[in-house]
Motif scaffolding. Structure first.
Motif, short mmCIF file in Angstrom:
data_model
loop_
_atom_site.label_atom_id
_atom_site.label_comp_id
_atom_site.label_asym_id
_atom_site.label_seq_id
_atom_site.Cartn_x
_atom_site.Cartn_y
_atom_site.Cartn_z
N ARG A 1 -2.04 -7.96 -2.49
CA ARG A 1 -2.55 -6.66 -2.92
C ARG A 1 -2.97 -5.82 -1.72
O ARG A 1 -3.13 -6.33 -0.61
CB ARG A 1 -3.73 -6.86 -3.86
N CYS A 2 -3.16 -4.55 -1.98
CA CYS A 2 -3.54 -3.63 -0.91
C CYS A 2 -5.05 -3.71 -0.67
O CYS A 2 -5.85 -3.61 -1.60
CB CYS A 2 -3.13 -2.21 -1.30
N HIS A 3 -5.42 -3.89 0.61
CA HIS A 3 -6.85 -3.95 0.99
C HIS A 3 -7.11 -3.05 2.20
O HIS A 3 -7.73 -3.45 3.18
CB HIS A 3 -7.24 -5.40 1.32
N LEU A 4 -6.63 -1.82 2.14
CA LEU A 4 -6.86 -0.86 3.22
C LEU A 4 -8.10 -0.02 2.91
O LEU A 4 -8.21 0.59 1.85
CB LEU A 4 -5.65 0.06 3.41
N GLU A 5 -9.02 -0.01 3.84
CA GLU A 5 -10.18 0.87 3.77
C GLU A 5 -10.29 1.62 5.10
O GLU A 5 -10.36 1.00 6.15
CB GLU A 5 -11.46 0.07 3.52
N ASN A 6 -10.26 2.94 4.98
CA ASN A 6 -10.23 3.77 6.19
C ASN A 6 -9.07 3.38 7.09
O ASN A 6 -9.19 3.30 8.32
CB ASN A 6 -11.56 3.68 6.95
N ASN A 7 -7.93 3.08 6.43
CA ASN A 7 -6.68 2.73 7.12
C ASN A 7 -6.76 1.41 7.89
O ASN A 7 -5.93 1.15 8.76
CB ASN A 7 -6.25 3.85 8.07
N ILE B 1 0.37 4.53 2.55
CA ILE B 1 1.41 4.73 3.58
C ILE B 1 2.18 6.01 3.29
O ILE B 1 2.63 6.69 4.21
CB ILE B 1 2.37 3.52 3.62
N GLY B 2 2.35 6.35 2.02
CA GLY B 2 3.08 7.57 1.67
C GLY B 2 4.55 7.35 1.41
O GLY B 2 5.35 8.27 1.60
N TRP B 3 4.91 6.12 0.96
CA TRP B 3 6.34 5.85 0.69
C TRP B 3 6.85 6.74 -0.44
O TRP B 3 6.17 6.93 -1.45
CB TRP B 3 6.54 4.39 0.28
N ARG B 4 8.06 7.27 -0.28
CA ARG B 4 8.75 7.97 -1.36
C ARG B 4 9.81 7.04 -1.96
O ARG B 4 10.11 5.98 -1.40
CB ARG B 4 9.43 9.23 -0.83
N ASN B 5 10.39 7.43 -3.10
CA ASN B 5 11.49 6.66 -3.71
C ASN B 5 12.81 7.03 -3.05
O ASN B 5 13.72 7.60 -3.66
CB ASN B 5 11.55 6.92 -5.22
N VAL B 6 12.89 6.70 -1.77
CA VAL B 6 14.08 6.97 -0.97
C VAL B 6 14.38 5.71 -0.16
O VAL B 6 13.79 4.66 -0.38
CB VAL B 6 13.86 8.19 -0.05
N THR B 7 15.28 5.81 0.79
CA THR B 7 15.53 4.68 1.68
C THR B 7 14.30 4.40 2.52
O THR B 7 13.81 5.28 3.23
CB THR B 7 16.74 4.96 2.60
N ARG B 8 13.81 3.16 2.42
CA ARG B 8 12.58 2.78 3.13
C ARG B 8 12.92 1.79 4.23
O ARG B 8 13.46 0.71 3.97
CB ARG B 8 11.59 2.16 2.16
N LEU B 9 12.58 2.16 5.47
CA LEU B 9 12.83 1.29 6.62
C LEU B 9 11.50 0.91 7.27
O LEU B 9 10.64 1.77 7.48
CB LEU B 9 13.72 2.00 7.65
N CYS C 1 0.85 -1.20 0.00
CA CYS C 1 0.00 0.00 0.00
C CYS C 1 0.88 1.24 0.00
O CYS C 1 0.93 2.02 0.98
CB CYS C 1 -0.93 -0.01 1.21
N GLU C 2 1.61 1.45 -1.08
CA GLU C 2 2.57 2.55 -1.14
C GLU C 2 1.88 3.91 -1.02
O GLU C 2 2.36 4.79 -0.29
CB GLU C 2 3.36 2.48 -2.45
N ASN D 1 11.46 -2.24 -2.34
CA ASN D 1 12.71 -1.69 -1.80
C ASN D 1 12.63 -1.34 -0.33
O ASN D 1 13.11 -0.29 0.12
CB ASN D 1 13.12 -0.44 -2.60
N ILE D 2 12.02 -2.22 0.45
CA ILE D 2 11.85 -1.97 1.89
C ILE D 2 12.84 -2.82 2.67
O ILE D 2 12.94 -4.04 2.47
CB ILE D 2 10.41 -2.30 2.33
N GLN D 3 13.58 -2.18 3.55
CA GLN D 3 14.52 -2.85 4.44
C GLN D 3 13.85 -3.00 5.81
O GLN D 3 13.35 -2.03 6.36
CB GLN D 3 15.82 -2.07 4.56
N THR D 4 13.90 -4.24 6.33
CA THR D 4 13.15 -4.55 7.54
C THR D 4 14.07 -4.66 8.75
O THR D 4 15.13 -5.28 8.68
CB THR D 4 12.37 -5.87 7.37
N ILE D 5 13.63 -4.04 9.85
CA ILE D 5 14.34 -4.15 11.14
C ILE D 5 13.39 -4.84 12.12
O ILE D 5 12.31 -4.31 12.44
CB ILE D 5 14.74 -2.77 11.67
N PHE D 6 13.77 -6.03 12.58
CA PHE D 6 12.96 -6.78 13.54
C PHE D 6 13.42 -6.42 14.95
O PHE D 6 14.52 -6.81 15.37
CB PHE D 6 13.08 -8.28 13.30
#
Length: 791
Positions: free
Chosen positions: A302-308, A267-275, A263-264, A332-337
């Motif tokens: 797929r994205c299934h967000l309705e009213n967040n 969420i508001g992801w930009r084409n930058v470093t994504r964490l 859900c880019e 291009n998402i890097q994950t930190i657990f």
């Protein structure tokens, strides 16, 4: 006719005249049995096609045009007629990497920053020929970062929520040290809203917690705050969040991760470093676990967000780990657990499956979350890993990394570089190779990108599937038997249903008696000499296992391997086998080219051929006199020696004496005699360029004579000292005087010796007497024979 056609199809694999070329690659080119230039260049990068019209000899098939380049040249194919297209690399977009400083006033937009170079290339690939290019990567300073904090809001995370409420402003302040362009978002998850994951009783759906705890209704995933650069907004919204609850220990975090990734826009992801920071104190459900709640449909990604809010948790199963890996990589998402100590082993195993991810130990109340995020980011950003999209069938890629301080990596390590600081530049050498042309023959596009970065390199692949000469082909050419084929690259490419070197036959006419008769040398011989197959009345010679051994001729009656051998070499290694007869190189002759016409091997040390005692035959001496032997007839085991051999003839011709005095004219005219006055006038060995023997012989009168014997320019020469050296007669008086004096001296010496021995003997006897005298004792007792008169 069907049977004959099938036979032809089976046999065609072994037909063809073959060609030269002893290398393994040449063997590969010939064995491929290529029937066209396009097929030939697909075999290997060293294969070429001779397009000269008159290149083939009788009996050779079209496939003999395909051979390695060196063999084609040796077979007299002009270089200008050899088709050997090569691949290439062209750079289409090559914007240099950005040198940026966050302290400067002017700020660049993310799309204006370049960290990888070049950005687009076009590769032209020929089968078997790799093309290599270089990629540069440089971490830009002050690169923008988007961080989304995804938190488990099950009841066990109650105390953690309190510490996260002020995370926004604190984290914004810390991240200012890394980048001036930082945004943060927040989301939470609990579990699927079906049994047995939660209690579905009406009361529990309102408040899933027990006792006096006030909890919010259970939910799967909720996007609380889109990515924003306002830390105080983060604090405000997170402060309003309430803990929820569920029944089982594993949580539905994978559903949340999937929605955050796909859900880019929401969420508001930009084409930058994504964490993505994933915070929990529990395990996770994954694909297949949904069956416990009656959910069998796989996650659709797929994205299934309705009213967040994620609205399809009850409809789709949890995603699999592989599905998550794909989506995280695609976006291009890097994950930190960020997980508690108890679940560290589980999430470390998960980290090994998800590229560009990290695991940090979360304290029991999440008080160390900021340090954990900073450390994990530094770890992730210090490593660059290249990945590529799906490769077309038959295409392979190899990576080689040149990292910091010149450290090189190959294989799996060739894709990555570690310990990279901001401003460090590393490079990768990438080789792309195609093993075959794609069936559709069109260009392919693959993309290469560093994991966790939005930038990518586009590589366009064009394939060389045919030769340039094919474009000049003449369809329905008269050179191909009444227009039954296309004349291209020096040979006929037959139309469907036609076969033969010139497309002169139909497949239905492959075997008939009339055509077979044309393949017999005479009525009593086998078809194609039993070393070929009759195709359309023309012999096509069989190929042998050794590609350099070929059958040729109109009736395949010739070959290049059944010639005489010498020293186990065909034609002695000094010629070539042509139609079962040796064609010798220059200066060689004989049926096996084993007879050298060179005389250098027969030259003796004196510069003469065979020492003048034989002839040079096939590079070795044949001695005319059987008593001589050796490589240059220099050895004579039964000869008495040069001096003794010629003594009598020299004596009779030089001094008119000796045993051959009476037969001198008949037996001793084989040399030229030159007389000199004394021995100093004789030739010396150091003055000659030919062997010279000095002789000293004695005649019957005990007189010595001196001479030399030599062979110069096949002429035997004898130099002799004209004067004999005879010894003078003995002087009798000194001899007699000497004898008498010797006898007297010997007598005197014997007398002296006798006298000396007598003296020694007398002295020994006297000493013995003296010793006995000393040992004698006298007896004074009265003797009976005397009586005193007084008695």
């Amino acid at each position: 006719s069907h049977v004959h056609e099938s036979l032809f199809i089976v046999c065609v694999c072994v037909w063809g005249g073959g060609g030269g070329g002893g290398s393994l690659k040449g063997s590969e080119c010939i064995k491929a049995n290529a029937q066209s230039c396009g097929e030939c260049i697909q075999v290997a990068e060293t294969c070429g096609w001779c397009a000269a019209e008159k290149f083939l000899t009788e009996g050779q098939s079209k496939s003999a045009r395909c051979d390695d380049l060196e063999s084609l040249k040796k077979r007299n194919c002009a270089v200008t007629t050899i088709e050997n297209p090569r691949g290439s690399v062209n750079i289409n977009k090559n914007k240099p990497v950005t040198n940026r400083n966050k302290d400067v006033a002017e700020k660049l937009k993310p799309e204006q920053i370049t960290q990888i170079q070049p950005q687009k290339l076009t590769l032209t690939l020929r089968s078997g020929e790799p093309q290599t290019f270089e990629l540069k990567f440089k971490r830009a300073e002050d690169y923008p970062i988007d961080l989304y904090y995804l938190m488990d809001l099950s009841f066990s995370m109650k105390d953690d929520l309190e510490n996260v409420k002020n995370l926004g402003t604190d984290l914004m302040r810390e991240m200012q040290e890394i980048t001036s362009d930082f945004r943060i978002g927040f989301g939470s998850f609990v579990e699927k809203t079906v049994m047995p994951y939660i209690s579905t009783t009406p009361a529990r759906l309102i408040n899933p917690c027990t006792g006096n705890q006030n909890c919010t209704s259970p939910f799967s995933y909720k996007n609380v705050l889109n990515l924003t650069d306002k830390g105080d907004e983060f604090n405000r919204l997170v402060s309003q969040q309430q803990i929820s609850g569920n029944l089982d220990s594993p949580e539905g975090g994978f559903d949340a991760i999937m929605q955050v990734a796909v859900c880019e826009n929401q969420i508001g992801w930009r084409n930058v470093t994504r964490l993505l920071v994933f915070s929990t104190d529990a395990g996770f459900h994954f694909a297949g676990d949904g069956k416990l709640g009656g959910i069998v449909l796989p996650n659709d990604g797929r994205c299934h967000l309705e009213n967040n809010m994620y609205t399809m948790s009850h409809y789709y199963d949890y995603p699999s780990i592989a599905h998550l890996v794909q989506k995280l990589s695609d976006h291009n998402i890097q994950t930190i657990f960020a997980v508690t100590e108890e679940f560290q082993p589980v999430y470390k195993e998960l980290k090994n499956l998800i590229p560009k991810s990290a695991v940090g130990t979360l304290s029991s109340n999440s008080s160390n979350v900021i340090k954990l995020i900073i450390d994990a980011y530094n770890s992730l950003s210090s490593e660059v890993i290249l990945e590529n999209g799906r490769l077309p069938d038959g295409v392979s890629m190899n990576y080689k990394s040149i990292c910091k301080n010149g450290v090189e990596g190959t294989g799996d390590n060739g894709r990555k570089c570690s310990n990279i600081s901001i401003g460090d530049e590393v490079s990768f050498k990438i080789s792309i190779e195609s093993k075959k042309c794609p069936s559709h023959g069109k260009a392919e596009i693959i993309k290469i990108k560093p994991l966790g970065f939005t930038e990518e390199v586009e590589v366009v692949l064009n394939f060389i599937c045919n030769c340039q000469c094919a474009a000049k082909g003449k369809p329905n050419s008269e050179m191909c038997h009444e227009g039954n084929g296309t004349f291209e690259c020096g040979s006929c490419k037959c139309n469907d249903g036609r076969i033969g070197r010139l497309c002169e036959c139909s497949k239905d006419e492959v075997r008939t008696e009339d055509l077979d008769a044309n393949c017999r040398k005479d009525n009593g011989t086998d078809i194609c000499s039993n070393t070929g197959d009759c195709v359309c009345g023309t012999c096509e010679c069989k190929k042998r296992e050794i590609p350099t051994e070929i059958y040729t001729g109109k009736y395949c009656e010739c070959d290049n391997f059944n010639c005489d051998r010498s020293n186990n070499k065909l034609c002695g290694g000094h010629g070539r086998c042509d139609c079962r007869k040796c064609v010798c190189d220059a200066n060689y002759t004989g049926s096996a080219c084993d007879c050298s016409l060179e005389t250098a091997t027969c030259l003796a040390k004196n510069g003469q051929i065979c020492n003048g005692r034989g002839t040079c035959d096939c590079g070795s001496c044949k001695c005319t006199n059987p008593k001589f032997q050796g490589p240059t007839c220099e050895i004579c085991p039964t000869c008495p020696g040069v001096c003794a051999e010629h003594k009598d003839c020299v004596q009779c011709r030089g001094f008119e004496a000796g045993e051959k005095k009476d037969t001198c004219q008949d037996e001793c005219n084989y040399f030229q005699l030159i007389k000199v006055k004394d021995r100093d006038k004789l030739p010396q060995p150091t003055d000659q360029s030919f062997p010279l023997t000095h002789c000293k012989e004695r005649d019957a009168n005990d007189c010595w004579f001196y001479y030399t014997y030599a062979i110069r320019n096949e002429t035997k020469e004898v130099y002799v000292v004209e004067t004999l050296e005879c010894p003078a007669g003995p002087d009798i008086i000194p001899i007699v005087a000497g004898v008498v004096a010797g006898i007297v001296l010997i007598g005197l010496a014997l007398l002296l010796i006798w006298k000396l021995l007598m003296i020694i003997h007398d002295r020994r006897e006297f000493a013995k007497f003296e010793k006995e005298k000393m040992n004698a004792k006298w007896d004074t007792v009265s003797r009976v024979l005397f009586v005193s008169p007084l008695k």
